[in-house]
Design an enzyme around this catalytic site. Structure first.
Site, PDB file in Angstrom:
ATOM      1  N   ASP A  18      17.808  14.454 -18.099  1.00  0.00           N
ATOM      2  CA  ASP A  18      18.282  13.262 -17.392  1.00  0.00           C
ATOM      3  C   ASP A  18      18.794  13.676 -16.012  1.00  0.00           C
ATOM      4  OD1 ASP A  18      19.077  10.561 -17.128  1.00  0.00           O
ATOM      5  OD2 ASP A  18      21.134  11.088 -17.667  1.00  0.00           O
ATOM      6  N   MET A  19      18.340  13.001 -14.979  1.00  0.00           N
ATOM      7  CA  MET A  19      18.793  13.334 -13.634  1.00  0.00           C
ATOM      8  C   MET A  19      20.274  12.963 -13.486  1.00  0.00           C
ATOM      9  SD  MET A  19      15.921  14.342 -12.627  1.00  0.00           S
ATOM     10  CE  MET A  19      16.419  14.781 -10.980  1.00  0.00           C
ATOM     11  N   TYR A  23      20.231   7.881  -8.152  1.00  0.00           N
ATOM     12  CA  TYR A  23      20.009   7.222  -6.858  1.00  0.00           C
ATOM     13  C   TYR A  23      20.838   7.900  -5.758  1.00  0.00           C
ATOM     14  CZ  TYR A  23      17.744   3.233  -9.256  1.00  0.00           C
ATOM     15  OH  TYR A  23      16.912   2.420  -9.991  1.00  0.00           O
ATOM     16  N   ARG A  60      33.321  10.105  -8.627  1.00  0.00           N
ATOM     17  CA  ARG A  60      33.851   9.891  -9.986  1.00  0.00           C
ATOM     18  C   ARG A  60      35.212  10.553 -10.138  1.00  0.00           C
ATOM     19  NH1 ARG A  60      28.515  10.133 -14.050  1.00  0.00           N
ATOM     20  NH2 ARG A  60      27.087   9.313 -12.480  1.00  0.00           N
ATOM     21  N   GLU A 121      14.611   9.858 -16.575  1.00  0.00           N
ATOM     22  CA  GLU A 121      14.783  10.696 -17.773  1.00  0.00           C
ATOM     23  C   GLU A 121      13.468  10.894 -18.508  1.00  0.00           C
ATOM     24  OE1 GLU A 121      17.167   8.826 -20.896  1.00  0.00           O
ATOM     25  OE2 GLU A 121      16.707   6.882 -20.020  1.00  0.00           O
TER      26      GLU A 121
END
Ligand code: TTP
Length: 633
Positions: A18-19, A23, A60, A121
């Site tokens: 999974d990247m 974006y 985050r 993904e």
């Protein structure tokens, strides 16, 4: 509904890749000044700063989350860089991200079967590659491997591989982990994107693991740690348990973590949820999942949609048509490009909408999704989609004459299959023969846009990294140093062990081209030939009745095909929901038929000059059989 599939007997090595904050990474590659800065990508709609759809890991740290709007994100992280998604036709244009995803996929797909699960993904079945690695470098040889050959992180995995208590299955996983680490490193060097991965014996566990340590890390789940992993996993976090089924487990059975299911017998679970779902629940609580990695690098469907929240709700037919047309414009472009690049045809067009009625007496009634066979060409797709909308709106309103509003619209092209083998010579033939679209238009009934002629570009060539080689290596050297390609073994106790067509015949008079130009039905013939591929009902005068569906999966199952019949004039007619067409054998250039294999020629002739017996198809030699897409393993 979940489907219970037994696991294959032999151990598999499955990876889910999974990247990371995808974006955002794409935007940061486009604009390297953004690297290292707290960044988020926001929706096209800029109300309150726009809804965040991707949040970088730097942001985050400040508590910025995807559920926030730009204004709120700025309050808690004043330096956040808010990048709006690219826009086209008044809505988000995701092509930049799709193509970036394809770049990575083409790298990841080099070591085993690869299933592209979403824009960012994939699942990989690395069983064969891992078996080969293990057989070529058995543990005793690994002891002697020159430390300088492998980098430090790979060595961590090798260390684990040498453990005497690791069984064959886990050694295979360790080999899988080495392969995934190498693939991720290659992806980083070639695309500049980091990704995270999970490596396990099945897709379910691999997916759970890939999300456990992000960004730029990977997690392995050996068999011995499955129980611990599931014991504390909230049911709602499990794929397919996020909705009603998960809620029912919580309220009806008091199951909060997946591991809690272990206390129920299979019979008990089947009693509550039926045989299939009950068995599936019993299986997943033990980490059993037999889902195979499907060989698919391209999406199963294409869709584009737009939401119209609150006051933006569409309340007139004209405004809906305007948006339907824009969505169809994009969809048409995408399916045409899929055809050109990948030789794939979409068969079904579906319209979904969310709507409300004023003074709603039946608030439970939903706007029904509607579908019909897909005709290529922007104008045709637009016409059909508008009719699907009209049909849906009629059903939605029933007999009520009240005001209404549309809060979301989406159009999808599904049931995509490879362009059938065997049509190539005819397509090339037409490609060589078709005059300019103007003259075709002049012919009045056949438009170039109706015929999806394709080039043979390979999907792999789609996403090349447009980057100067020198710059690329310089930047990546420093990036590789700061980005951990980590492997984490989720062992018991959960423990981190690593850091981070061309015949040019004269066909002027009675050619297949003339046939295509003069007959409304031309493509129906091709459709029939191409196992009713519904490439186009090019100039059909009446609209094929649409089908109603509650969701896309059902749509896929419900697409039915028409019956064929030969009329008294010897014309081959096809009836599709009341729609009839006819063609004449005299209009077909015999030299074109000559291009087809004998049994197919025979069958076509039988269509027009049928023998006395009614059924002309023979098993294994029918035209449908000949044109059937090659089944993939
Ligand atoms: P995800 O893989 O869910 O998330 P992500 O890659 O941004 O972050 P993570 O590192 O946690 O995996 O989604 C992939 C991309 O899909 C994401 O970058 C933006 C887009 N996306 C949306 O546009 N809307 C959504 O609701 C979600 C979930 C994702």
């Amino acid at each position: 509904m979940p489907i219970a599939r037994p696991e294959p007997q032999n151990a598999r090595v499955i990876a889910h890749v999974d990247m990371d904050c995808f974006y955002v990474q794409v935007e940061q590659r486009k604009n390297p000044d953004l690297r290292g800065l707290p960044t988020a990508v926001v929706q096209y709609n800029s109300w309150k700063g726009g809804g965040l759809i991707a949040v970088g890991y730097e942001a985050r740290k400040f508590g910025v989350k995807r559920s926030m709007r730009g204004d709120e994100a700025k309050r808690i992280c004043p330096n956040i860089q808010l990048i709006q998604v690219p826009v086209a036709r008044g809505k988000a244009d995701l092509n930049l991200y799709r193509n970036a995803g394809s770049e990575v996929v083409s790298i990841l797909a080099t070591k085993g079967r690869c299933e592209r699960a979403s824009i960012d993904e994939v699942y990989l079945d690395l069983t064969d590659a891992a078996e080969m690695m293990l057989s070529e470098t058995p543990p005793e040889v690994l002891e002697e491997i020159d430390e300088e050959e492998g980098n430090e992180r790979e060595e961590n995995v090798r260390e684990w591989l040498r453990r005497s208590d690791a069984d064959h299955q886990d050694k295979l996983l360790a080999c899988g982990a080495i392969i995934v680490a190498q693939l991720r490193m290659k992806a980083l060097y070639e695309t500049k994107f980091t990704c995270s991965a999970g490596i396990a014996h099945n897709k379910m566990l691999a997916k759970l693991a890939s999300a456990m340590h992000k960004p730029a890390q990977q997690t392995v789940v050996p068999s011995s740690s499955v129980k611990d992993l599931l014991a504390s996993l909230p049911v709602k976090k499990m794929k397919q348990l996020g909705g009603k089924l998960g809620s029912s487990l919580q309220t009806d059975l008091g199951v909060n973590n997946v591991g809690d299911l272990l206390q129920f017998s299979q019979e008990k679970l089947q009693e509550h949820y039926g045989v299939n779902t009950g068995t599936w629940l019993w299986n997943i609580s033990r980490g059993i999942s037999g889902d195979a990695v499907v060989d698919r690098l391209l999406p199963k469907s294409h869709g584009c949609g737009k939401t119209f929240p609150g006051p933006q709700a569409l309340k007139t037919i004209a405004s809906v048509e305007n948006w339907v047309n824009q969505l169809c414009d994009e969809l048409s472009e995408r399916i045409q490009s899929d055809l050109d690049q990948n030789r794939r045809i979409a068969h079904t067009l579906t319209l979904h909408a969310r709507a409300f009625k004023e003074n709603d007496m039946e608030p439970q009634r939903k706007f029904p999704s509607k579908s019909c066979p897909l005709r290529y060409g922007t104008t045709k797709i637009q016409e059909d989609a508008v009719k699907l909308f009209d049909s849906g709106l009629r059903d939605f309103l029933g007999s009520q004459h009240v005001g209404w509003g549309i809060t979301s619209l989406s159009i999808a092209a599904s049931k995509i299959s490879d362009l059938p083998q065997g049509t190539c010579s005819i397509l090339k033939f037409l490609q060589g023969k078709i005059p300019s679209s103007t003259s075709l238009s002049d012919a009045g009934e056949f438009h170039k846009e109706s015929l999806p002629l394709s080039s043979t570009d390979d999907v792999q060539s789609k996403g090349c990294t447009v980057m100067d080689e020198e710059v690329k290596h310089k930047e990546l050297a420093s990036e590789a140093a700061s980005n951990d390609i980590d492997t984490i073994f989720q062992a018991k106790p959960l423990k981190r062990i690593g850091s981070s067509v061309g015949k040019t015949k004269d066909v002027r008079k009675s050619s297949i081209l003339k046939f295509f130009q003069s007959s409304n039905s031309s493509f129906h013939t091709m459709n029939k030939a191409c196992e009713r591929s519904s490439l186009d009902q090019a100039s059909s005068s009446s609209f094929p009745e649409c089908e109603e569906h509650s969701d896309l999966e059902q749509i896929d199952e419900q697409v039915g095909f028409s019956e064929d019949r030969i009329d008294s004039d010897g014309h081959h007619n096809q009836t599709r929901n009341g729609y009839t067409w006819g063609i004449n054998m005299e209009n077909i250039d015999p030299s074109v038929l000559d291009e087809l294999p004998m049994e197919i020629q025979r069958e076509i002739r039988e269509w027009f000059h049928p023998p006395k017996r009614a059924n002309t198809s023979r098993k294994g030699s029918s035209i449908v059989h000949y044109f059937s897409p090659v089944k993939k393993g």
